[in-house]
Scaffold this active site. Structure first.
Site: not given
Ligand code: URA
Length: 425
Positions: A80-83, A120, A168, A183, A187-188
């Site tokens: 996967d990729k995260h931006s 997205t 937060r 965070s 998730k990833k």
């Molecule tokens: N995006 C996230 O998923 N978590 C954060 O804490 C900041 C940006």
């Protein structure tokens, strides 16, 4: 569980907590035994005192174990990729099918707009019928059939993040590198990946305004990925102007499709190739040029577009292109000169004002609005030359004028920055 007050005090005083202590803190919070006020105090202590890499890894792991971790049948590698997000950033929509066309499985869990940046999922919902709320079993079934999926996260994945992020958000503890790292990475990593590439953006349209902040976040995330056993690379990229030409929802799908068919703007294609090559290199150690060549072939042959079409159908969408656009108004330059700077966050907010994003959670998005940037930083323009096409239904003149004030011009040519400014692995 150890006394939470003692853990908060020790973090407040800059001590390092053990993995067991961090885990028990998170578990108690998710189970409702630790109140929000103690978690808020802890988050603020982390904000000021920071965390060691081991603590961040422990926090990430505790968060990811708070919910389901995806389990994949043996077979093709899962990547996967995260931006970290930016205006015009549609790379996910191109890269997920592209990597699937390279025989990889891509379970891409994406988000909605955050601050000025589009999401997205919102973009994909410009396609009639496209479902972004798949259950986990549906998500896994689409990946097995098509190779890729792009959908929202579900309540069974990383519940700790959902609860902590909301807290937060209202306690001034979002901009903490350890908390952001945990965070995003929880998730990833809950997707159970064999390799992960991170696009960490800096600039006037990014979450991280300076290159130094972006680099610190990238290092932290890469370190945690490695400590938790997922090969991770970060690419630092410039977000001082929109990515590609199109910004909005439907218009970004159209531009993604151009790229998936081998065309599209140079910067979008380049970033997609860079991020895709990083994934391939981590998996099998092939060199960057071979990896880029494979990706280019899959774009130019239509193989990536074919995966995209299959993904759309599998997620209930009916694709008719180009997608509907709101009426067009031109923004013309009121002077000659060089385009020297763009306030990219302000461009994002202009799109939200046109109805292309949400001001409050319940707002309905108008997918047909957006804009096409016709110039890039460093371009020389004449007086009256079109700078952008604005697609708006209401207050088009207001949108055009607010966009005008987001673009600065000078008499002298500005320094032009590169798109990819570094790689951290
Ligand atoms: N995006 C996230 O998923 N978590 C954060 O804490 C900041 C940006």
């Amino acid at each position: 569980m150890p006394n939470p007050v003692q853990l908060i005090c020790r973090k407040r005083d800059g001590e390092e907590l053990s993995a067991v202590e961090i885990r028990s803190f998170i578990d108690s919070y998710v189970e409702g035994r630790l109140p929000d006020y103690q978690m808020s105090a802890f988050a603020m202590a982390v904000m000021f005192r920071g965390m060691t890499d081991d603590e961040i890894a422990a926090l990430t792991e505790a968060m990811l174990r708070s919910g389901v971790v995806l389990d994949w049948p043996s077979g093709l590698p899962v990547v996967d990729k995260h931006s970290t997000g930016g205006i015009g950033d549609k790379v996910s929509i191109v890269l997920a099918p592209l990597l699937a066309a390279c025989d990889l499985r891509v379970p891409m869990l994406s988000g909605r707009g955050l601050g000025p940046t589009g999401g997205t999922l919102d973009k994909l919902e410009a396609i009639s019928g496209f479902r972004t709320n798949l259950r986990l079993d549906e998500l896994q079934s689409v990946v097995e059939r098509v190779g890729c999926v792009i959908t929202g996260t579900t309540s069974d994945l990383v519940p700790a993040d959902r609860k902590l992020y909301a807290l937060r958000d209202v306690t001034g503890t979002v901009p903490s590198i350890p908390l952001i790292t945990a965070s995003i990475m929880s998730k990833k990593l809950a997707e159970n990946l064999q390799s992960l590439v991170l696009d960490v953006k800096w600039g006037s349209g990014a979450f991280m305004r300076t290159r130094e902040q972006a680099e610190a976040l990238a290092r932290s995330m890469v370190r945690v990925g490695q400590l938790l056993g997922t090969p991770t690379v970060a690419v630092l990229t410039d977000m001082n102007q929109p990515l590609g030409r199109m910004c909005g929802n439907a218009v970004e799908i159209d531009e993604s499709i151009e790229c998936l068919k081998g065309g599209g703007p140079v910067d979008l294609r380049e970033l997609t190739l860079t991020l895709g090559a990083a994934v391939l290199r981590m998996l099998d150690g092939r060199n960057t040029e071979d990896a880029r060549e494979l990706l280019r072939t899959r774009l130019d042959s239509g193989a990536a577009y074919e995966r995209f079409e299959r993904m759309v159908v599998a997620q209930g969408g009916q694709l008719t292109t180009p997608l509907a656009r709101a009426p067009e108004t031109l923004l013309r330059s009121d002077r000659a000169g060089y385009v020297s700077r763009m306030d990219v966050a302000a461009i994002g907010y202009s799109i939200i004002d046109m109805g292309g994003g949400r001001r409050v959670l319940t707002d309905k998005i108008d997918h047909s609005v957006g804009l096409e940037m016709l110039v890039r930083i460093g371009d020389r323009v004449d007086r009256n030359q079109p700078l952008a096409r604005v697609f708006a239904r209401k207050s088009a003149e207001f949108a055009v004028e607010s966009l005008r004030s987001s673009i600065s011009m000078t008499d002298e040519p500005p320094a032009v920055l590169g798109l990819v400014v570094g790689t951290i692995d």
